[in-house]
Design an enzyme around this catalytic site. Structure first.
Site, short mmCIF file in Angstrom:
data_model
loop_
_atom_site.label_atom_id
_atom_site.label_comp_id
_atom_site.label_asym_id
_atom_site.label_seq_id
_atom_site.Cartn_x
_atom_site.Cartn_y
_atom_site.Cartn_z
N ALA A 42 73.19 122.98 -8.97
CA ALA A 42 73.54 124.33 -9.41
C ALA A 42 74.98 124.64 -9.02
O ALA A 42 75.74 125.24 -9.79
CB ALA A 42 72.59 125.35 -8.79
N TYR A 43 75.40 124.21 -7.84
CA TYR A 43 76.78 124.45 -7.39
C TYR A 43 77.76 123.70 -8.29
O TYR A 43 78.75 124.27 -8.76
CB TYR A 43 76.95 124.04 -5.93
CG TYR A 43 78.36 124.26 -5.42
CD1 TYR A 43 78.79 125.53 -5.04
CD2 TYR A 43 79.27 123.21 -5.34
CE1 TYR A 43 80.09 125.75 -4.60
CE2 TYR A 43 80.57 123.42 -4.90
CZ TYR A 43 80.98 124.69 -4.53
OH TYR A 43 82.27 124.90 -4.11
N SER A 87 88.94 115.16 -0.50
CA SER A 87 87.66 115.13 -1.19
C SER A 87 87.71 113.99 -2.21
O SER A 87 88.65 113.21 -2.21
CB SER A 87 87.51 116.47 -1.88
OG SER A 87 86.19 116.69 -2.22
N LYS A 120 77.66 106.61 -1.69
CA LYS A 120 78.20 107.90 -1.27
C LYS A 120 77.14 108.56 -0.40
O LYS A 120 76.09 108.98 -0.88
CB LYS A 120 78.53 108.77 -2.48
CG LYS A 120 79.14 110.11 -2.10
CD LYS A 120 79.75 110.75 -3.32
CE LYS A 120 80.36 112.12 -3.15
NZ LYS A 120 80.13 112.88 -1.97
N CYS A 435 35.13 117.11 1.58
CA CYS A 435 33.87 117.81 1.36
C CYS A 435 32.79 117.07 2.15
O CYS A 435 32.78 115.83 2.16
CB CYS A 435 33.53 117.81 -0.13
SG CYS A 435 31.87 118.41 -0.47
N CYS A 441 30.03 114.76 -3.97
CA CYS A 441 30.64 115.99 -4.47
C CYS A 441 31.27 115.75 -5.84
O CYS A 441 31.21 116.59 -6.72
CB CYS A 441 31.66 116.50 -3.47
SG CYS A 441 32.65 117.86 -4.08
#
Ligand code: IVH
Length: 687
Positions: A42-43, A87, A120, A435, A441
């Site tokens: 989203a970023y 970066s 990375k 159960c 069951c």
């Protein structure tokens, strides 16, 4: 892999300003303690939207915009870096990678000599300053020109030794992160302390690195990816470190006792052509889900110092390196509800219902929650924002609530008091609740499984038929099928003479299945088809299996000390059912197998002896007509072990058409790969 990801479209200056503010706030929270409201995807989308708007409206660019800044301009520290900590620019697919490389080669006016390709790592960049071989100071990346002193973390970071092998003065750069195991341990500690957990390994690492006054200590891990000698240092070593290829610098780092990724399945390699780079990207992506630590992409660098020097830097990132981003494996979404499903063996399994979210190529709506203890351990609540993880063919799972996103409207998850399927009591003595009626069951599910193609293979027994028989009281378990009479079947609605006779013949036929399939039909917890085959081959008869104690069961390849007692207990529980099968005349032996003599391993020379074989893709040639289960049976007849996933232990991969990630992984591990035809030739005597 996604070539271009969509971005947030911004309509006007107001939307643009809001987006910038949101990005700045999120980046600040992300780099401070990992508490961003946005997940990585989203970023990224938001920043790309901002970028697109700025390109179209250069006059509207705000000075606070995160574009072109290290860490989105979020953080400032007070320790200046000797050399800026930059970066990386991103690409999101093969085509973009090729464009980037072409641009770089145009700039150089010649091809890049060699590429270095490495994972990375998904953590936080750190600079570790060593003076005369001793670790003196730790500094975060900050805004790239100055970071924050986090020296208090010295001594808690695996892979970052207090002393180097040589008494050198250098700065090591690398990533601080939490391995999966460290993350689990950290969550348990935090849980015990304040009842909450960390949202994911990265934010746990970020919070831990900066935490000074926590009453508990969490371990971190460091992987080095670069060295910076002091700028005014002209010693022989400093000169050498500036001139060596990146790959050799990494060898030097490892020789100093610092951890690099060299010993991991995603070790850095040197590639002489972009095709090999792309191939390595595929290999790393293929093993990503099984790595013991998180990666979010692949970093591709010019290996030679000369190429790097000529390429140079932009204000934000080197021009000689690029991050090839892999699709996100984790996202934040909402926990809408919890469903409680009762499995074949009566195990009650909670499943999260999520606000649908796109994750690693598919839409995730449900995710496993494992068991009740897991829900309480993680302190989950309905309405929580949660981190959801999915990679490759891994079943999506809810990792943790994002506690700082709580609104106060979250509600407790209702834990069932009785079995959600039949209303009987719950046996909660084990972590996995069951159960009290166990298999009874969910008799219908057990029976349908037992008569399935890979087990007893009884044709013509669809779910509605089984239900009809259960409702009429003709059967209670699958062994009862063998006692059905013609009259009983004819008495059922919509059951004519022909279908009755066909079904009776199919049931009769099922009595002759090998022990491996009869055993699989029992649905013993913790044993699937391939484990059932191993058990049947090992013991050869049902009697031998039933008299085996936990220790004897453990002799079977793949059964450990945890599973063995479960198998023994299950066989005791299943005793009446097995007795009934014996009474019905169902075969209880495995053709070709001999029971193990006391203290002696069976010695047989089979073509696949001691080999672990994985089959993938579409089978052709003599194997074309076999189901995957039948191919696995063939492998085991020939003495091998059939496995579904490729690992370092795999001896051989049979790769048919459209073989995908398993083939890539086998290639990366140097495992022998054969075609279905070649393989059929090798095991023709067992076909
Ligand atoms: S090299 C000059 N190599 O990714 C830039 N970075 O998005 C040198 N990262 O700040 C960075 N693994 O924190 C490099 N093998 C790797 C990396 C790596 C992770 C991080 C690093 C960097 C960020 C950029």
């Amino acid at each position: 892999m996604t070539e271009t990801l969509p971005f947030t479209v911004l309509a006007d200056d107001t939307a643009y300003a809001e987006a910038v503010q949101l990005a700045v706030d999120s980046a600040a929270a992300y780099y401070a303690d990992g508490t961003s409201a946005l997940d990585d995807d989203a970023y990224d989308r938001l920043v790309r939207g901002i970028q697109a708007y700025e390109e179209a409206h250069p006059e509207a660019v705000l000075p606070s915009s995160p574009t072109g800044k290290v860490a989105g301009g979020a953080v400032v520290g007070d320790v200046p870096h000797t050399v800026p900590m930059l970066s990386l620019d991103n690409v999101f697919g093969a085509e973009q990678l090729a464009d980037w490389a072409a641009g770089l080669e145009r700039r150089l006016g010649r091809p890049v000599t060699a590429w270095s390709v490495e994972p990375k790592l998904d953590g936080l960049a750190i600079s570790a300053r060593y003076r005369h071989g001793r670790l003196a100071q730790l500094v975060t990346r900050g805004d790239g020109s100055a970071g924050e002193d986090v020296s208090h973390a010295i001594g808690t970071i695996v892979g970052l030794p207090d002393r180097l092998a040589d008494p050198v003065t250098v700065e090591l750069r690398g990533e601080v992160m939490m391995t999966t195991a460290q993350f689990e341990a950290a969550c348990a500690k935090r849980q015990a302390h304040d009842g909450t957990t960390f949202a994911n390994p990265r934010s746990a690492a970020a919070g831990t690195l900066r935490a000074q006054d926590r009453p508990y200590v969490c371990e971190l891990t460091f992987f080095g990816y670069g060295v910076v000698p002091p700028p005014d240092d002209h010693s022989e070593l400093a000169v050498r470190l500036r001139e060596l290829p990146h790959s050799q610098i990494m060898d030097w780092v490892a020789a100093q006792g610092v951890q690099t990724t060299a010993a991991t399945p995603v070790a850095g390699i040197v590639a002489d052509a972009l095709e090999r780079v792309q191939e390595r990207v595929g290999e790393i992506a293929a093993v990503r889900a099984e790595l013991p630590f998180g990666i979010d992409g692949i970093v591709i660098k010019c290996d030679l110092a000369a190429d790097q020097a000529e390429a140079g830097f932009s204000s934000r990132a080197p021009r000689w390196a690029i991050a090839y981003k892999l699709p996100a494996t984790e996202k934040i979404t909402k926990l809408l509800g919890v469903e409680w499903n009762v499995g074949r063996t009566g195990v009650i399994a909670p499943r999260a219902v999520l606000e649908p979210v796109e994750l690693d190529g598919s839409i995730v709506t449900y995710a496993t929650l494992h068991n009740v203890a897991d829900i309480t351990r993680r302190g989950l609540m309905l309405g929580d924002s949660v981190t959801v993880y999915k990679a490759g063919d891994v079943i999506p799972r809810v990792e943790a609530p994002v506690v700082h996103l709580r609104t106060g409207d979250e509600r407790p998850i209702e834990i069932p008091q009785v079995c959600p399927s039949c209303g009987d009591a719950i046996d909660s003595s084990q972590e996995r609740w069951r159960c009290v009626r166990g298999r009874e069951c969910r008799a219908i599910a057990s029976i349908i499984y037992a008569v399935g193609r890979d087990q007893l293979d009884i044709e013509g027994l669809a779910e509605n038929r089984v239900k009809q028989m259960l409702d009429a009281g003709l059967i209670a378990d699958f062994a009862d099928l063998f006692f059905l009479t013609r009259e009983q079947l004819l008495g059922l609605e919509r059951m004519g003479e022909t279908s009755t006779d066909n079904l009776l013949a199919a049931i009769e036929q099922a009595k002759t299945r090998p022990l491996s399939r009869v055993f699989a039909a029992l649905g013993v917890r913790g044993t699937g088809r391939s484990m059932s085959r191993r058990i049947a081959r090992h013991f050869a008869t049902m009697d031998a299996i039933r008299t085996a104690d936990a220790e004897a069961i453990q002799q079977v390849d793949g059964i450990g000390s945890e599973k063995a007692p479960v198998v023994v207990a299950e066989l005791i529980e299943l005793a009446p059912l097995i007795d009934k099968l014996v009474q019905a005349g169902v075969n209880m032996t495995e053709p070709g197998a001999t029971p193990p003599a006391e203290g002696e391993e069976p010695k047989v020379e089979l073509p696949l002896a001691a080999m672990s074989v994985v089959v993938t893709g579409t089978m052709t040639g003599p194997l074309a007509t076999l189901s995957r289960n039948e191919v696995n049976e063939l492998i085991e007849r020939a003495g091998g072990k059939a496995s579904s996933s490729v690992s370092a232990k795999t001896s051989l991969l049979v790769a048919g058409e459209k073989a995908g990630s398993k083939r890539a992984k086998a290639e990366s591990l140097g495992i022998r790969i054969v075609t279905p035809e070649e393989f059929a030739g090798q095991v023709h005597a067992f076909l």
